[in-house]
Write a protein that holds these residues in place. Structure first.
Motif, PDB file in Angstrom:
ATOM      1  N   ASP A 230       0.832  -1.206   0.000  1.00  0.00           N
ATOM      2  CA  ASP A 230       0.000   0.000   0.000  1.00  0.00           C
ATOM      3  C   ASP A 230       0.869   1.260   0.000  1.00  0.00           C
ATOM      4  O   ASP A 230       0.639   2.191  -0.771  1.00  0.00           O
ATOM      5  CB  ASP A 230      -0.827  -0.039   1.293  1.00  0.00           C
ATOM      6  N   ASN A 231       1.883   1.268   0.880  1.00  0.00           N
ATOM      7  CA  ASN A 231       2.778   2.428   0.965  1.00  0.00           C
ATOM      8  C   ASN A 231       3.579   2.611  -0.320  1.00  0.00           C
ATOM      9  O   ASN A 231       3.761   3.731  -0.790  1.00  0.00           O
ATOM     10  CB  ASN A 231       3.748   2.272   2.137  1.00  0.00           C
ATOM     11  N   ALA A 232       4.059   1.493  -0.883  1.00  0.00           N
ATOM     12  CA  ALA A 232       4.866   1.577  -2.112  1.00  0.00           C
ATOM     13  C   ALA A 232       4.060   2.244  -3.220  1.00  0.00           C
ATOM     14  O   ALA A 232       4.562   3.074  -3.978  1.00  0.00           O
ATOM     15  CB  ALA A 232       5.324   0.184  -2.531  1.00  0.00           C
ATOM     16  N   LYS A 234       1.257   4.129  -2.682  1.00  0.00           N
ATOM     17  CA  LYS A 234       0.780   5.450  -2.251  1.00  0.00           C
ATOM     18  C   LYS A 234       1.865   6.520  -2.369  1.00  0.00           C
ATOM     19  O   LYS A 234       1.586   7.658  -2.724  1.00  0.00           O
ATOM     20  CB  LYS A 234       0.303   5.333  -0.792  1.00  0.00           C
ATOM     21  N   TYR A 235       3.117   6.135  -2.044  1.00  0.00           N
ATOM     22  CA  TYR A 235       4.171   7.148  -1.984  1.00  0.00           C
ATOM     23  C   TYR A 235       5.062   7.170  -3.226  1.00  0.00           C
ATOM     24  O   TYR A 235       6.198   7.634  -3.152  1.00  0.00           O
ATOM     25  CB  TYR A 235       5.014   6.956  -0.722  1.00  0.00           C
ATOM     26  N   SER A 236       4.578   6.640  -4.358  1.00  0.00           N
ATOM     27  CA  SER A 236       5.408   6.754  -5.570  1.00  0.00           C
ATOM     28  C   SER A 236       4.504   7.093  -6.747  1.00  0.00           C
ATOM     29  O   SER A 236       3.305   6.803  -6.725  1.00  0.00           O
ATOM     30  CB  SER A 236       6.182   5.458  -5.820  1.00  0.00           C
ATOM     31  N   ALA A 258      10.215  -2.621  -2.824  1.00  0.00           N
ATOM     32  CA  ALA A 258      10.906  -1.364  -3.142  1.00  0.00           C
ATOM     33  C   ALA A 258      10.099  -0.556  -4.138  1.00  0.00           C
ATOM     34  O   ALA A 258       9.433  -1.106  -5.012  1.00  0.00           O
ATOM     35  CB  ALA A 258      12.285  -1.672  -3.707  1.00  0.00           C
ATOM     36  N   ASP A 259      10.163   0.774  -3.972  1.00  0.00           N
ATOM     37  CA  ASP A 259       9.447   1.647  -4.910  1.00  0.00           C
ATOM     38  C   ASP A 259      10.398   2.694  -5.471  1.00  0.00           C
ATOM     39  O   ASP A 259      11.553   2.763  -5.080  1.00  0.00           O
ATOM     40  CB  ASP A 259       8.250   2.303  -4.200  1.00  0.00           C
ATOM     41  N   GLN A 260       9.873   3.506  -6.380  1.00  0.00           N
ATOM     42  CA  GLN A 260      10.698   4.541  -7.025  1.00  0.00           C
ATOM     43  C   GLN A 260      10.210   5.937  -6.625  1.00  0.00           C
ATOM     44  O   GLN A 260      10.336   6.875  -7.399  1.00  0.00           O
ATOM     45  CB  GLN A 260      10.602   4.408  -8.547  1.00  0.00           C
ATOM     46  N   TYR A 277       3.267   8.090  13.711  1.00  0.00           N
ATOM     47  CA  TYR A 277       4.263   8.996  13.110  1.00  0.00           C
ATOM     48  C   TYR A 277       4.082   9.093  11.601  1.00  0.00           C
ATOM     49  O   TYR A 277       3.975   8.089  10.914  1.00  0.00           O
ATOM     50  CB  TYR A 277       5.691   8.530  13.435  1.00  0.00           C
ATOM     51  N   ARG A 278       4.039  10.316  11.091  1.00  0.00           N
ATOM     52  CA  ARG A 278       3.978  10.552   9.655  1.00  0.00           C
ATOM     53  C   ARG A 278       5.000  11.628   9.319  1.00  0.00           C
ATOM     54  O   ARG A 278       5.127  12.601  10.061  1.00  0.00           O
ATOM     55  CB  ARG A 278       2.584  11.030   9.221  1.00  0.00           C
ATOM     56  N   ILE A 279       5.710  11.467   8.207  1.00  0.00           N
ATOM     57  CA  ILE A 279       6.742  12.448   7.865  1.00  0.00           C
ATOM     58  C   ILE A 279       6.081  13.761   7.456  1.00  0.00           C
ATOM     59  O   ILE A 279       5.067  13.761   6.768  1.00  0.00           O
ATOM     60  CB  ILE A 279       7.631  11.935   6.707  1.00  0.00           C
ATOM     61  N   GLY A 289      -3.403   9.112   5.319  1.00  0.00           N
ATOM     62  CA  GLY A 289      -2.866   8.019   6.133  1.00  0.00           C
ATOM     63  C   GLY A 289      -3.041   8.322   7.600  1.00  0.00           C
ATOM     64  O   GLY A 289      -3.494   9.396   7.978  1.00  0.00           O
ATOM     65  N   THR A 290      -2.675   7.334   8.416  1.00  0.00           N
ATOM     66  CA  THR A 290      -2.883   7.483   9.855  1.00  0.00           C
ATOM     67  C   THR A 290      -1.602   7.327  10.669  1.00  0.00           C
ATOM     68  O   THR A 290      -1.597   7.581  11.862  1.00  0.00           O
ATOM     69  CB  THR A 290      -3.858   6.391  10.344  1.00  0.00           C
ATOM     70  N   GLY A 291      -0.528   6.857  10.036  1.00  0.00           N
ATOM     71  CA  GLY A 291       0.718   6.640  10.776  1.00  0.00           C
ATOM     72  C   GLY A 291       0.686   5.340  11.577  1.00  0.00           C
ATOM     73  O   GLY A 291       1.493   5.142  12.483  1.00  0.00           O
ATOM     74  N   GLY A 293       0.380   2.149   9.879  1.00  0.00           N
ATOM     75  CA  GLY A 293       0.812   1.021   9.045  1.00  0.00           C
ATOM     76  C   GLY A 293       2.186   0.472   9.399  1.00  0.00           C
ATOM     77  O   GLY A 293       2.331  -0.720   9.692  1.00  0.00           O
ATOM     78  N   LEU A 294       3.202   1.339   9.402  1.00  0.00           N
ATOM     79  CA  LEU A 294       4.554   0.844   9.646  1.00  0.00           C
ATOM     80  C   LEU A 294       4.757   0.443  11.102  1.00  0.00           C
ATOM     81  O   LEU A 294       5.544  -0.452  11.404  1.00  0.00           O
ATOM     82  CB  LEU A 294       5.595   1.900   9.237  1.00  0.00           C
ATOM     83  N   TYR A 295       4.032   1.111  11.997  1.00  0.00           N
ATOM     84  CA  TYR A 295       4.098   0.718  13.415  1.00  0.00           C
ATOM     85  C   TYR A 295       3.640  -0.739  13.541  1.00  0.00           C
ATOM     86  O   TYR A 295       4.264  -1.559  14.223  1.00  0.00           O
ATOM     87  CB  TYR A 295       3.201   1.642  14.247  1.00  0.00           C
TER      88      TYR A 295
END
Ligand code: ADP
Length: 327
Positions: A230-232, A234-236, A258-260, A277-279, A289-291, A293-295
């Motif tokens: 999902d993150n790969a 969402k963030y590329s 891995a994403d680009q 945590y979200r950047i 997002g909610t911060g 997922g990675l947690y």
């Protein structure tokens, strides 16, 4: 109307109060030191004045009084320094605790705002799409597009509710991890297939050898993989490829996604696995997002006695590497 402070204003107010109190305590300590010192030298002077000059013990008594005065000075300094040290240690402790508390409160507030938005948007979009399908006679292509968009939104809703429910259950000890034989190759292939259907424009580069098994909780591993995929995505950018690799070590399996996209700056790499945590700044952030997922990914890997880390992908992007023991 009652006076309401924003978290930032509250923090500024608390910081000002804190420094005022700390400086007041230190000033009071200094004041008492000076007062005690004055009193001690006054006492010494009185005692010196009371001495009789032709006393044969005169010089000895003067020396005694002076020595006692010096001893008192040392005692006050020693006690004062210890007191100051304890106050400063306590102050540092309180300062850090309060800051942490405010940060958590701010992140929780952001989380609540994000979650309200994240829950409402997919429901509204799905409702609108279904209403459009019901009211209008659409051609097949448009119908397909609407159905695909609705499915995407319900998937988002599904990931979100899974994340919220599972993370609170894992936190509270309400979820018992059940390890069973799991065909990781099959699971990843199936999940990637779902993503391919949801994002048909994406290029997927897959290196998934057959029959890599491990002992793990299927539901949690599925949540882990889904969050990373999902993150790969969402963030590329849409046109960029996502690479999914699976490999086998002697005692563990390694999976990388891995994403680009823009990747993750070095100073953020350790922080992104923290809860909520979200950047970046809430006001300039464009992705939803909610911060959580990675947690959750970190919690799931450590609960499986594994690890997760992020490195830079070449030429750009993030590469999340998960290692899990195979038994
Ligand atoms: P969410 O995506 O809901 O904000 P996550 O816990 O999944 O929360 O991620 C935390 C933060 O880490 C994200 O807000 C984002 O800033 C950053 N991040 C996660 N994955 C990636 C990625 N593949 N590329 C760039 N940044 C990422």
């Amino acid at each position: 109307m009652p006076l309401r402070f924003l978290p930032k204003q509250k923090l500024a107010l608390a910081t000002i109060l804190y420094w005022f109190l700390l400086l007041y305590i230190i000033a009071a300590l200094l004041f008492w030191y000076i007062r005690l010192q004055e009193q001690s030298s006054q006492m010494a002077n009185y005692r010196l004045m009371e001495l009789v000059a032709d006393d044969p013990q005169y010089l000895k008594k003067v020396e005694q009084i002076n020595e006692e005065s010096i001893r008192k000075t040392h005692q006050y300094r020693g006690e004062g320094a210890t007191f100051l040290f304890i106050i400063l240690v306590g102050a540092v402790f309180v300062f850090r605790a309060v800051r942490r508390q405010f940060k958590v409160a701010q992140q929780q507030q952001n989380f609540m705002m994000a979650i309200t938005h994240e829950l409402k948007t997919p429901i509204a979009v799905a409702k609108l799409n279904l209403e459009t399908l019901q009211k209008h006679k659409l051609d097949e292509e448009k119908k397909d597009k609407l159905i695909r968009m609705t499915l995407q939104e319900t998937n988002r809703l599904n990931t979100l509710t899974n994340n919220i429910l599972i993370s609170s259950q894992l936190e509270g000890g309400g979820y018992k991890l059940v390890k069973e034989d799991l065909d990781l190759s099959a699971l990843i292939s199936r999940l990637v297939m779902d993503f391919k259907q949801r994002f048909p424009d994406r290029t997927w580069i897959l290196e998934i050898p057959d029959s890599i098994h491990l002992k793990a909780d299927p539901l949690l591993i599925q949540i882990l993989i889904n969050n990373l995929l999902d993150n790969a995505v969402k963030y590329s950018p849409r046109s960029a490829s996502v690479q999914v690799k699976l490999g086998r070590g002697t005692s563990n399996v390694e999976m990388s996604i891995a994403d680009q996209g823009p990747g993750i700056p070095d100073e953020e790499k350790g922080k992104i696995f923290k809860r909520f945590y979200r950047i970046g700044n809430e006001s300039v952030r464009t992705t939803q997002g909610t911060g959580l997922g990675l947690y959750l990914c970190k919690k799931i890997t450590t609960d499986h006695r594994g690890s997760i880390r992020v490195s830079d992908n070449q030429p750009s992007g993030a590469n999340f590497i998960v290692q899990l023991p195979n038994n």
